[in-house]
Design a protein around this motif. Structure first.
Motif, PDB file in Angstrom:
ATOM      1  N   GLY A 121       0.787  -1.226   0.000  1.00  0.00           N
ATOM      2  CA  GLY A 121       0.000   0.000   0.000  1.00  0.00           C
ATOM      3  C   GLY A 121       0.816   1.271   0.000  1.00  0.00           C
ATOM      4  O   GLY A 121       0.255   2.357   0.175  1.00  0.00           O
ATOM      5  N   GLU A 122       2.147   1.151  -0.170  1.00  0.00           N
ATOM      6  CA  GLU A 122       3.036   2.313  -0.053  1.00  0.00           C
ATOM      7  C   GLU A 122       2.734   3.074   1.233  1.00  0.00           C
ATOM      8  O   GLU A 122       2.469   4.286   1.222  1.00  0.00           O
ATOM      9  N   PRO A 123       2.772   2.356   2.382  1.00  0.00           N
ATOM     10  CA  PRO A 123       2.365   2.946   3.658  1.00  0.00           C
ATOM     11  C   PRO A 123       3.339   4.011   4.134  1.00  0.00           C
ATOM     12  O   PRO A 123       4.512   4.024   3.747  1.00  0.00           O
ATOM     13  N   LYS A 124       2.818   4.901   4.980  1.00  0.00           N
ATOM     14  CA  LYS A 124       3.656   5.932   5.580  1.00  0.00           C
ATOM     15  C   LYS A 124       4.131   5.536   6.977  1.00  0.00           C
ATOM     16  O   LYS A 124       4.817   6.302   7.645  1.00  0.00           O
ATOM     17  N   CYS A 125       3.760   4.338   7.412  1.00  0.00           N
ATOM     18  CA  CYS A 125       4.240   3.814   8.691  1.00  0.00           C
ATOM     19  C   CYS A 125       4.441   2.316   8.550  1.00  0.00           C
ATOM     20  O   CYS A 125       3.579   1.610   8.003  1.00  0.00           O
ATOM     21  N   LEU A 126       5.582   1.815   9.018  1.00  0.00           N
ATOM     22  CA  LEU A 126       5.904   0.385   8.965  1.00  0.00           C
ATOM     23  C   LEU A 126       6.196  -0.132  10.358  1.00  0.00           C
ATOM     24  O   LEU A 126       6.958   0.489  11.106  1.00  0.00           O
ATOM     25  N   ILE A 127       5.592  -1.281  10.708  1.00  0.00           N
ATOM     26  CA  ILE A 127       5.839  -1.939  11.989  1.00  0.00           C
ATOM     27  C   ILE A 127       6.435  -3.301  11.684  1.00  0.00           C
ATOM     28  O   ILE A 127       5.758  -4.167  11.122  1.00  0.00           O
ATOM     29  N   LEU A 128       7.685  -3.516  12.057  1.00  0.00           N
ATOM     30  CA  LEU A 128       8.407  -4.727  11.679  1.00  0.00           C
ATOM     31  C   LEU A 128       8.918  -5.462  12.914  1.00  0.00           C
ATOM     32  O   LEU A 128       9.652  -4.884  13.713  1.00  0.00           O
ATOM     33  N   ASP A 129       8.544  -6.724  13.046  1.00  0.00           N
ATOM     34  CA  ASP A 129       8.987  -7.532  14.177  1.00  0.00           C
ATOM     35  C   ASP A 129      10.046  -8.521  13.712  1.00  0.00           C
ATOM     36  O   ASP A 129       9.743  -9.448  12.940  1.00  0.00           O
ATOM     37  N   GLU A 130      11.268  -8.330  14.137  1.00  0.00           N
ATOM     38  CA  GLU A 130      12.404  -9.193  13.788  1.00  0.00           C
ATOM     39  C   GLU A 130      12.516  -9.404  12.273  1.00  0.00           C
ATOM     40  O   GLU A 130      12.574 -10.542  11.791  1.00  0.00           O
ATOM     41  N   PRO A 131      12.579  -8.334  11.482  1.00  0.00           N
ATOM     42  CA  PRO A 131      12.651  -8.502  10.020  1.00  0.00           C
ATOM     43  C   PRO A 131      13.945  -9.142   9.525  1.00  0.00           C
ATOM     44  O   PRO A 131      14.008  -9.631   8.405  1.00  0.00           O
ATOM     45  N   GLY A 132      14.989  -9.146  10.376  1.00  0.00           N
ATOM     46  CA  GLY A 132      16.267  -9.716   9.961  1.00  0.00           C
ATOM     47  C   GLY A 132      16.391 -11.204  10.190  1.00  0.00           C
ATOM     48  O   GLY A 132      17.378 -11.822   9.766  1.00  0.00           O
ATOM     49  N   ASN A 133      15.411 -11.825  10.848  1.00  0.00           N
ATOM     50  CA  ASN A 133      15.479 -13.266  11.112  1.00  0.00           C
ATOM     51  C   ASN A 133      15.590 -14.051   9.805  1.00  0.00           C
ATOM     52  O   ASN A 133      14.774 -13.893   8.896  1.00  0.00           O
ATOM     53  N   GLY A 134      16.590 -14.915   9.728  1.00  0.00           N
ATOM     54  CA  GLY A 134      16.733 -15.779   8.553  1.00  0.00           C
ATOM     55  C   GLY A 134      17.466 -15.144   7.394  1.00  0.00           C
ATOM     56  O   GLY A 134      17.750 -15.825   6.411  1.00  0.00           O
ATOM     57  N   LEU A 135      17.776 -13.853   7.476  1.00  0.00           N
ATOM     58  CA  LEU A 135      18.488 -13.210   6.376  1.00  0.00           C
ATOM     59  C   LEU A 135      19.994 -13.444   6.500  1.00  0.00           C
ATOM     60  O   LEU A 135      20.538 -13.428   7.596  1.00  0.00           O
ATOM     61  N   ASP A 136      20.635 -13.676   5.344  1.00  0.00           N
ATOM     62  CA  ASP A 136      22.091 -13.813   5.347  1.00  0.00           C
ATOM     63  C   ASP A 136      22.731 -12.423   5.355  1.00  0.00           C
ATOM     64  O   ASP A 136      22.040 -11.398   5.442  1.00  0.00           O
ATOM     65  N   VAL A 137      24.048 -12.373   5.277  1.00  0.00           N
ATOM     66  CA  VAL A 137      24.761 -11.095   5.336  1.00  0.00           C
ATOM     67  C   VAL A 137      24.301 -10.159   4.224  1.00  0.00           C
ATOM     68  O   VAL A 137      24.044  -8.966   4.438  1.00  0.00           O
ATOM     69  N   GLU A 138      24.163 -10.700   3.024  1.00  0.00           N
ATOM     70  CA  GLU A 138      23.709  -9.890   1.890  1.00  0.00           C
ATOM     71  C   GLU A 138      22.285  -9.393   2.127  1.00  0.00           C
ATOM     72  O   GLU A 138      21.957  -8.237   1.845  1.00  0.00           O
ATOM     73  N   GLY A 139      21.450 -10.286   2.678  1.00  0.00           N
ATOM     74  CA  GLY A 139      20.066  -9.914   2.956  1.00  0.00           C
ATOM     75  C   GLY A 139      19.962  -8.823   4.005  1.00  0.00           C
ATOM     76  O   GLY A 139      19.129  -7.919   3.904  1.00  0.00           O
ATOM     77  N   MET A 140      20.812  -8.880   5.033  1.00  0.00           N
ATOM     78  CA  MET A 140      20.798  -7.858   6.068  1.00  0.00           C
ATOM     79  C   MET A 140      21.229  -6.504   5.497  1.00  0.00           C
ATOM     80  O   MET A 140      20.653  -5.463   5.828  1.00  0.00           O
ATOM     81  N   ALA A 141      22.249  -6.521   4.652  1.00  0.00           N
ATOM     82  CA  ALA A 141      22.703  -5.279   4.027  1.00  0.00           C
ATOM     83  C   ALA A 141      21.586  -4.674   3.178  1.00  0.00           C
ATOM     84  O   ALA A 141      21.364  -3.454   3.188  1.00  0.00           O
ATOM     85  N   TRP A 142      20.880  -5.547   2.446  1.00  0.00           N
ATOM     86  CA  TRP A 142      19.761  -5.076   1.627  1.00  0.00           C
ATOM     87  C   TRP A 142      18.662  -4.485   2.508  1.00  0.00           C
ATOM     88  O   TRP A 142      18.118  -3.418   2.200  1.00  0.00           O
TER      89      TRP A 142
END
Length: 305
Positions: A145-166
């Motif tokens: 929805g192209e929101p103006k507010c984002l609520i993220l709970d542990e978005p980095g879980n499972g991401l590799d180094v490249e994914g975290m940088a992204w």
């Protein structure tokens, strides 16, 4: 969009999971939301998302409750549980269903899948995805929805180094575009690289809510001067705790007091000072460990966090 959490409380049976929690998240900023297991983080985020009703207090998005927003999905995006998607649906089907509910076109689905790096695997079933790829899918849906507010709970879980940088780069770009972002994470070293402010919750209460720079400021002062021994004696005579260290290219003293007090004591003793600097915690993790109760969990706790 400004997110305002105002004195929310929630009790489960005999356990008060959240007590008078208040903080805000402003437009064009990223707020880290951290705390030990059992501290009340998940309960707070569920209340923000409207999944749990608080016993008292309010959560407002630009002055309105979430339920009063005309099209909530277009204004606020959530990433709370990447395992909640139907395992038998494809990546594209999962995103498309959410898009239909929000009134978006099919082209928007392709845009967000492209943005999170899933366009080439859009036909794969959710059950075949790694946790990191499910995280990306959840973020894609949150961004529909192209929101103006984002609520993220542990978005980095499972991401590799490249994914975290992204992820870090993506969140910074969203903030620059005016989005207010609240992100919960246990990865403090990563969180420290991109958040603007931090809210720390412990035993159901907010114990710190400051800009990252101010939060790391300690109640200690680093001081040095030509007559270091006399400086030390003067400070000890004043009843202050003093420790000797090496740094700043020479010896210095670390005093458990604010610079204003240290400077006043030494000025009255007519002692020359060439270093008078408030100390800072080396990292967010160091500060965090100093004010929280690690691995706290009530034996009667039922809500996980």
């Amino acid at each position: 969009m400004t997110l305002l959490v105002n004195r929310i409380s929630k009790t489960f049976g005999a356990v008060q999971a959240v007590r008078e929690v208040s903080f805000s998240c402003e437009s064009s900023s990223i707020t880290g939301f951290i705390g030990p297991n059992g501290s009340g983080k998940s309960t707070t985020l569920k209340i923000v998302a409207g999944l749990v009703k608080p016993d008292s207090g309010t959560v407002l998005f630009n002055g309105q409750p979430y339920a009063s927003l005309a099209n909530p999905g277009r204004e606020v995006g959530f990433l709370l549980d990447p395992t909640a998607h139907h395992p038998g649906r494809s990546v594209r089907e999962t995103a498309l269903l959410s898009a239909i509910m929000m009134g978006h076109s099919k082209s928007r689905v392709h845009e967000v899948l492209e943005a999170v790096g899933l366009a080439t695997v859009s036909r794969r079933r959710v059950q075949t995805l790694s946790l990191g790829m499910r995280q990306r899918l959840s973020l894609a849906i949150a961004l529909l929805g192209e929101p103006k507010c984002l609520i993220l709970d542990e978005p980095g879980n499972g991401l590799d180094v490249e994914g975290m940088a992204w992820l870090n780069e993506a969140l910074r770009l969203l903030a620059l575009d005016g989005v207010s972002i609240l992100v919960s994470s246990h990865l403090l070293s990563e969180l420290e690289t991109y958040v603007d402010q931090v809210v720390i919750i412990d035993r159901g209460m907010v114990v710190a809510a400051e800009s990252l720079e101010h939060l790391k400021t300690t109640d200690r002062t680093h001081v040095s001067g030509p007559e270091l021994r006399n400086i030390e004696l003067a400070l000890r005579e004043a009843g202050l705790s003093v420790e000797a260290h090496d740094g700043y290219g020479s010896h210095y003293l670390e005093v458990r007091a604010l610079p204003e007090l240290v400077g006043e004591i030494l000025w009255k003793k007519h002692l020359q000072v060439n270093l008078l600097q408030q100390g800072k915690a080396d990292s967010l993790a160091e500060f965090y460990k100093g004010i929280t109760s690690p691995e706290f969990a009530s034996p009667n706790r039922t809500d996980g966090e």
